[in-house]
Scaffold this motif. Structure first.
Motif, PDB file in Angstrom:
ATOM      1  N   ARG A 235       0.831  -1.211   0.000  1.00 41.10           N
ATOM      2  CA  ARG A 235       0.000   0.000   0.000  1.00 41.10           C
ATOM      3  C   ARG A 235       0.861   1.255   0.000  1.00 41.10           C
ATOM      4  O   ARG A 235       0.538   2.237  -0.681  1.00 41.10           O
ATOM      5  CB  ARG A 235      -0.932  -0.021   1.211  1.00 41.10           C
ATOM      6  CG  ARG A 235      -1.948  -1.142   1.154  1.00 41.10           C
ATOM      7  CD  ARG A 235      -2.963  -1.007   2.258  1.00 41.10           C
ATOM      8  NE  ARG A 235      -3.866  -2.146   2.267  1.00 41.10           N
ATOM      9  CZ  ARG A 235      -5.028  -2.165   2.889  1.00 41.10           C
ATOM     10  NH1 ARG A 235      -5.429  -1.111   3.547  1.00 41.10           N
ATOM     11  NH2 ARG A 235      -5.793  -3.238   2.864  1.00 41.10           N
ATOM     12  N   LEU A 236       1.931   1.242   0.771  1.00 35.96           N
ATOM     13  CA  LEU A 236       2.813   2.403   0.777  1.00 35.96           C
ATOM     14  C   LEU A 236       3.503   2.574  -0.571  1.00 35.96           C
ATOM     15  O   LEU A 236       3.663   3.689  -1.065  1.00 35.96           O
ATOM     16  CB  LEU A 236       3.858   2.259   1.885  1.00 35.96           C
ATOM     17  CG  LEU A 236       3.339   2.345   3.323  1.00 35.96           C
ATOM     18  CD1 LEU A 236       4.463   2.109   4.316  1.00 35.96           C
ATOM     19  CD2 LEU A 236       2.671   3.691   3.589  1.00 35.96           C
ATOM     20  N   ALA A 245       7.553   5.555   0.202  1.00 32.04           N
ATOM     21  CA  ALA A 245       7.443   4.332   1.002  1.00 32.04           C
ATOM     22  C   ALA A 245       8.695   4.132   1.849  1.00 32.04           C
ATOM     23  O   ALA A 245       8.613   3.762   3.025  1.00 32.04           O
ATOM     24  CB  ALA A 245       7.222   3.125   0.094  1.00 32.04           C
ATOM     25  N   ALA A 246       9.868   4.384   1.260  1.00 29.53           N
ATOM     26  CA  ALA A 246      11.120   4.220   1.995  1.00 29.53           C
ATOM     27  C   ALA A 246      11.185   5.171   3.185  1.00 29.53           C
ATOM     28  O   ALA A 246      11.590   4.783   4.294  1.00 29.53           O
ATOM     29  CB  ALA A 246      12.309   4.449   1.069  1.00 29.53           C
ATOM     30  N   ALA A 301      -1.660   6.040  10.307  1.00 27.96           N
ATOM     31  CA  ALA A 301      -1.581   7.470   9.999  1.00 27.96           C
ATOM     32  C   ALA A 301      -0.939   7.685   8.626  1.00 27.96           C
ATOM     33  O   ALA A 301      -1.431   8.483   7.816  1.00 27.96           O
ATOM     34  CB  ALA A 301      -0.794   8.198  11.092  1.00 27.96           C
ATOM     35  N   VAL A 302       0.170   6.994   8.351  1.00 31.66           N
ATOM     36  CA  VAL A 302       0.807   7.187   7.052  1.00 31.66           C
ATOM     37  C   VAL A 302      -0.059   6.645   5.923  1.00 31.66           C
ATOM     38  O   VAL A 302       0.045   7.117   4.780  1.00 31.66           O
ATOM     39  CB  VAL A 302       2.215   6.551   7.004  1.00 31.66           C
ATOM     40  CG1 VAL A 302       3.142   7.223   7.987  1.00 31.66           C
ATOM     41  CG2 VAL A 302       2.172   5.057   7.241  1.00 31.66           C
ATOM     42  N   MET A 303      -0.939   5.685   6.236  1.00 31.81           N
ATOM     43  CA  MET A 303      -1.848   5.190   5.200  1.00 31.81           C
ATOM     44  C   MET A 303      -2.792   6.282   4.703  1.00 31.81           C
ATOM     45  O   MET A 303      -3.230   6.269   3.573  1.00 31.81           O
ATOM     46  CB  MET A 303      -2.654   3.997   5.716  1.00 31.81           C
ATOM     47  CG  MET A 303      -1.883   2.701   5.839  1.00 31.81           C
ATOM     48  SD  MET A 303      -1.101   2.203   4.291  1.00 31.81           S
ATOM     49  CE  MET A 303      -2.493   2.224   3.194  1.00 31.81           C
ATOM     50  N   THR A 304      -3.104   7.261   5.585  1.00 34.35           N
ATOM     51  CA  THR A 304      -3.999   8.338   5.155  1.00 34.35           C
ATOM     52  C   THR A 304      -3.336   9.247   4.147  1.00 34.35           C
ATOM     53  O   THR A 304      -4.014  10.079   3.509  1.00 34.35           O
ATOM     54  CB  THR A 304      -4.462   9.172   6.363  1.00 34.35           C
ATOM     55  OG1 THR A 304      -3.353   9.894   6.914  1.00 34.35           O
ATOM     56  CG2 THR A 304      -5.071   8.289   7.449  1.00 34.35           C
ATOM     57  N   LEU A 305      -2.012   9.153   4.005  1.00 32.31           N
ATOM     58  CA  LEU A 305      -1.289   9.958   3.023  1.00 32.31           C
ATOM     59  C   LEU A 305      -1.281   9.317   1.649  1.00 32.31           C
ATOM     60  O   LEU A 305      -0.888   9.933   0.664  1.00 32.31           O
ATOM     61  CB  LEU A 305       0.153  10.172   3.481  1.00 32.31           C
ATOM     62  CG  LEU A 305       0.343  10.850   4.829  1.00 32.31           C
ATOM     63  CD1 LEU A 305       1.831  10.910   5.185  1.00 32.31           C
ATOM     64  CD2 LEU A 305      -0.264  12.243   4.847  1.00 32.31           C
ATOM     65  N   CYS A 306      -1.694   8.043   1.593  1.00 31.09           N
ATOM     66  CA  CYS A 306      -1.634   7.300   0.343  1.00 31.09           C
ATOM     67  C   CYS A 306      -2.816   7.647  -0.551  1.00 31.09           C
ATOM     68  O   CYS A 306      -3.952   7.725  -0.091  1.00 31.09           O
ATOM     69  CB  CYS A 306      -1.648   5.790   0.606  1.00 31.09           C
ATOM     70  SG  CYS A 306      -0.206   5.204   1.500  1.00 31.09           S
ATOM     71  N   HIS A 307      -2.548   7.825  -1.823  1.00 28.29           N
ATOM     72  CA  HIS A 307      -3.592   8.050  -2.826  1.00 28.29           C
ATOM     73  C   HIS A 307      -3.353   7.075  -3.968  1.00 28.29           C
ATOM     74  O   HIS A 307      -2.331   7.114  -4.618  1.00 28.29           O
ATOM     75  CB  HIS A 307      -3.557   9.486  -3.364  1.00 28.29           C
ATOM     76  CG  HIS A 307      -3.919  10.506  -2.323  1.00 28.29           C
ATOM     77  ND1 HIS A 307      -5.182  10.978  -2.154  1.00 28.29           N
ATOM     78  CD2 HIS A 307      -3.155  11.101  -1.357  1.00 28.29           C
ATOM     79  CE1 HIS A 307      -5.206  11.865  -1.154  1.00 28.29           C
ATOM     80  NE2 HIS A 307      -3.978  11.947  -0.659  1.00 28.29           N
TER      81      HIS A 307
END
Length: 308
Positions: A235-236, A245-246, A301-307
């Motif tokens: 996902r990242l 992602a890194a 939280a970082v998943m909410t940055l994914c589009h």
């Protein structure tokens, strides 16, 4: 000691596997709620409130977790919830969960606000000032971080075993890489007054180990087609690109180290080696989940940055 560790590990696996395999949500939610309640009991004892006050804090963790789940309409006791539309772009509306998720993103960023500046301040000044913080406030911090971790466990399980396991393995890989890297190359101490065995070289080795694990996991996700949903790494990679992602994985690895150090600091201030003896041969629950406490909510939280 080794025999105790093995027996305890086998018992825990025998309890955990059926809960993970259950189609309904409640076995896993209930089991993990017991564990975070036990961690709350330990946290209270480590912060100068043993006896009945420790049981009160454990009850507060349970009550807070169930209240938060009810307010967020998290289907804890229903059939196994699952993230919907996992293949759709992760569009966002403030106050609403990203597509495919159950909990609004602001909940996880609240956890990040507690862990990142709060954890940093604690590691910077906690050795000298942690015991000067009012006991009530210290206990409230414990309730907040444990409730957040439990909510993240339930949300993570709803995204599939592949997702949840990938988060767990991030922490384990970071720990293993840091241990061996630190032993082989460690020269510069990370936090000698808190955990003398940790080094900056170990942290870097942990990050590299996580990077290798992530690359392998993404490859398996793309070619094996046996998972019940995308892993954190896939996902990242899809949502943030290789560089994003890194950076996200490096940040999560760093927070796993911070979680470990925070618990070590609290134990050192309490003058004990283990958070308890609830898990024979392993110490306490906090000893086993300290690195997971920040990583679970911050991975979401970082998943909410994914589009996408």
């Amino acid at each position: 000691m080794l025999k105790q560790r093995v027996i305890t590990a086998l018992v825990l696996v025998a309890i955990l596997l059926p809960a993970l395999a259950a189609e309904a949500a409640w076995p896993f939610a209930l089991l993990t709620l017991v564990f975070v309640a036990a961690a709350g009991w330990e946290w209270s004892r480590l912060n100068g409130a043993p006896g009945w006050r420790a049981w009160v804090l454990a009850a507060a963790v349970v009550g807070g977790a169930l209240y938060a789940a009810a307010q967020l309409a998290l289907p804890v006791w229903s059939a196994q919830p699952s993230g919907s539309a996992l293949s759709e772009p992760h569009t966002h509306t403030w106050g609403e969960p990203p597509v495919g998720f159950l909990v609004p993103g602001w909940v996880w960023w609240l956890a990040a606000l507690i862990w990142v500046p709060g954890g940093g301040a604690m590691l910077r000044w906690g050795t000298a000032h942690w015991l000067a913080v009012p006991q009530v406030l210290r206990r409230l911090v414990g309730v907040l971080i444990l409730v957040m971790a439990w909510l993240a466990l339930v949300e993570g399980r709803s995204q599939g075993l592949n997702f949840l396991l990938s988060v767990f393995c991030l922490v384990w890989a970071a720990d293993i890489g840091a241990y061996f890297g630190g032993r082989a190359f460690g020269k510069r101490k990370l936090a000698p007054s808190i955990s003398p065995g940790k080094s900056w070289e170990g942290v870097i080795a942990g990050m590299l180990t996580v990077a290798v694990l992530a690359a392998l996991w993404v490859w398996v996700d793309r070619h094996a087609a046996v998972a019940d949903g995308p892993s954190l790494y896939s996902r990242l990679w899809t949502g943030l690109g290789p560089l994003g992602a890194a950076l996200a994985l490096a940040a999560l690895t760093g927070m796993s180290v911070a979680g470990d150090l925070v618990e070590s600091l609290v134990k050192r201030q309490a003058g004990v080696k283990d958070s308890s003896q609830l898990l024979p041969g392993h110490g306490g629950v906090l000893d086993r989940v300290d690195a997971l406490l920040p990583v679970l909510p911050l991975s979401l939280a970082v998943m909410t940055l994914c589009h996408g």
